[in-house]
Design a protein around this motif. Structure first.
Motif, short mmCIF file in Angstrom:
data_model
loop_
_atom_site.label_atom_id
_atom_site.label_comp_id
_atom_site.label_asym_id
_atom_site.label_seq_id
_atom_site.Cartn_x
_atom_site.Cartn_y
_atom_site.Cartn_z
N LEU A 211 0.84 -1.20 0.00
CA LEU A 211 0.00 0.00 0.00
C LEU A 211 0.87 1.25 0.00
N LEU A 212 1.97 1.22 0.73
CA LEU A 212 2.88 2.37 0.76
C LEU A 212 3.40 2.69 -0.64
N GLN A 213 3.75 1.66 -1.39
CA GLN A 213 4.17 1.90 -2.78
C GLN A 213 3.04 2.47 -3.61
N ARG A 214 1.83 2.01 -3.34
CA ARG A 214 0.68 2.37 -4.15
C ARG A 214 0.15 3.78 -3.86
N ILE A 215 0.55 4.37 -2.74
CA ILE A 215 0.10 5.72 -2.40
C ILE A 215 0.54 6.73 -3.45
N ASN A 216 1.68 6.49 -4.05
CA ASN A 216 2.13 7.33 -5.16
C ASN A 216 1.07 7.28 -6.26
N PRO A 217 0.49 8.43 -6.67
CA PRO A 217 -0.57 8.38 -7.68
C PRO A 217 -0.12 7.75 -9.00
N ARG A 218 1.17 7.80 -9.29
CA ARG A 218 1.68 7.16 -10.50
C ARG A 218 1.62 5.64 -10.40
N ARG A 219 1.50 5.12 -9.17
CA ARG A 219 1.49 3.67 -8.98
C ARG A 219 0.16 3.19 -8.43
N ALA A 220 -0.86 4.06 -8.46
CA ALA A 220 -2.15 3.71 -7.87
C ALA A 220 -2.74 2.45 -8.49
N PRO A 232 -6.09 -7.79 1.39
CA PRO A 232 -6.93 -6.77 2.02
C PRO A 232 -7.57 -5.86 0.97
N PHE A 233 -8.61 -5.16 1.38
CA PHE A 233 -9.37 -4.34 0.43
C PHE A 233 -8.50 -3.28 -0.23
N TYR A 234 -7.51 -2.75 0.49
CA TYR A 234 -6.72 -1.64 -0.07
C TYR A 234 -5.72 -2.10 -1.13
N LEU A 235 -5.67 -3.40 -1.41
CA LEU A 235 -4.86 -3.89 -2.52
C LEU A 235 -5.71 -4.38 -3.69
N ASP A 236 -7.03 -4.27 -3.57
CA ASP A 236 -7.90 -4.59 -4.69
C ASP A 236 -7.74 -3.54 -5.79
N PRO A 237 -7.96 -3.91 -7.06
CA PRO A 237 -7.79 -2.95 -8.15
C PRO A 237 -8.63 -1.68 -7.99
N TRP A 238 -9.87 -1.81 -7.48
CA TRP A 238 -10.74 -0.65 -7.37
C TRP A 238 -10.20 0.40 -6.41
N PHE A 239 -9.34 0.00 -5.48
CA PHE A 239 -8.84 0.96 -4.50
C PHE A 239 -7.91 1.99 -5.15
N GLY A 240 -7.41 1.67 -6.34
CA GLY A 240 -6.61 2.66 -7.06
C GLY A 240 -7.39 3.94 -7.30
N TRP A 241 -8.70 3.81 -7.54
CA TRP A 241 -9.54 5.00 -7.76
C TRP A 241 -9.69 5.81 -6.48
N VAL A 242 -9.66 5.14 -5.33
CA VAL A 242 -9.70 5.87 -4.05
C VAL A 242 -8.44 6.71 -3.89
N ILE A 243 -7.30 6.13 -4.24
CA ILE A 243 -6.03 6.87 -4.15
C ILE A 243 -6.04 8.06 -5.10
N VAL A 244 -6.51 7.84 -6.32
CA VAL A 244 -6.60 8.94 -7.29
C VAL A 244 -7.53 10.04 -6.76
N GLY A 245 -8.69 9.64 -6.24
CA GLY A 245 -9.63 10.61 -5.69
C GLY A 245 -9.03 11.39 -4.54
N PHE A 246 -8.24 10.71 -3.71
CA PHE A 246 -7.57 11.39 -2.59
C PHE A 246 -6.68 12.51 -3.10
N TRP A 247 -5.84 12.21 -4.10
CA TRP A 247 -4.90 13.22 -4.59
C TRP A 247 -5.57 14.33 -5.38
N LEU A 248 -6.76 14.07 -5.89
CA LEU A 248 -7.49 15.12 -6.59
C LEU A 248 -8.23 16.04 -5.63
N VAL A 249 -8.70 15.50 -4.51
CA VAL A 249 -9.61 16.25 -3.63
C VAL A 249 -8.91 16.80 -2.39
N VAL A 250 -8.14 15.95 -1.70
CA VAL A 250 -7.63 16.33 -0.39
C VAL A 250 -6.63 17.50 -0.45
#
Length: 265
Positions: A211-220, A232-250
């Motif tokens: 997950l730490l590697q995946r936090i980078n939006p380039r590796r979402a 775990p849920f945070y390694l499912d493919p759909w969670f990449g969109w959560v990471i992208v949404g985080f970097w767009l909104v937060v």
């Protein structure tokens, strides 16, 4: 409505200042060089994915830098020139101003990517028999999304800071971290918390390190290969969109909160 008016004006200003034209010319030239370079290096196994892997890999470094350059002066430049007070004396709220600037500069990225990828697609059809429309659209959409994310990150610094220098340092620092340093940083952390065994078969690292590697939006949307079961849920493919949404909104949300409470000087 004010948001769209500001976005339109921001885009038109980029056209008048030839920012868009320079961006398109650079991107078209760069992608053309990348295409012909990687086409010349194709071996016996010739597929669209192999051809575009190298192209997308390089663009995944360059496009975030372009997004950062477009976004870092969006608000702070208006503050430094004194035009921020004038803009906000019109019927625009601070939120509408920020969102309008973000949309206008995101359109610059979208147009640049659309023209560049369209010409690369034409060259792929003309010079190879490897063209795949679904894979091509996915690659173009992925790179465009990366660019928009880094516009948002740069604009967050532009909104929160009071000088272009500070905004540039913050936006460039985060861009360099994500584009060049992330693997080194995360690799060092992983070796510290999960050192390789002196002998025997290595065991998969804890899932949170992936997950730490995946936090980078380039590796979402990275392909998850070695993880501990159950996944775990945070390694499912759909969670990449959560990471992208985080970097767009937060980042924009936090910057707006600071912007809303600050004076305009």
């Amino acid at each position: 409505m004010s948001t769209l008016v500001i976005a339109k004006k921001d885009f038109e200003d980029a056209v008048r200042a030839r920012t868009l034209q320079v961006m398109v010319a650079f991107f078209v030239g760069f992608t053309t060089l990348l295409f012909h370079y990687h086409r010349s290096r194709l071996g016996e196994e010739r597929t669209f994915d192999i051809l575009f892997d190298g192209i997308v890999g390089m663009l995944g470094v360059v496009v975030p830098i372009l997004g950062m350059m477009i976004g870092y002066r969006a608000i702070v430049g208006e503050r430094e020139s004194g035009s921020l007070k004038l803009l906000l004396s019109l019927p625009h709220s601070r939120l509408e101003l920020m969102l309008g600037k973000f949309l206008g500069r995101s359109v610059i990225i979208v147009v640049t990517m659309a023209v560049g990828f369209a010409l690369v697609g034409v060259q792929t059809i003309l010079f190879t028999n490897l063209f795949s429309l679904p894979a091509f659209l996915f690659a173009a959409g992925e790179i465009t999304l990366f660019g928009i994310i880094f516009v948002a990150i740069a604009m967050a610094f532009s909104t929160a800071m009071r000088s272009s220098m500070k905004a540039a340092i913050g936006a460039l620092g985060l861009t360099v971290l994500f584009s060049f340093m992330w693997d080194l940083v995360t690799g060092s952390i992983m070796r510290f918390v999960h050192p390789p065994p002196m002998s025997g078969e290595p065991t998969p690292p804890p899932n949170w390190t992936t997950l730490l590697q995946r936090i980078n939006p380039r590796r979402a949307f990275m392909e998850i290969s070695i993880v501990r079961e159950p996944i775990p849920f945070y390694l499912d493919p759909w969670f990449g969109w959560v990471i992208v949404g985080f970097w767009l909104v937060v980042p924009l949300g936090l910057a707006y909160r600071r912007f809303e409470q600050s004076d305009l000087s």
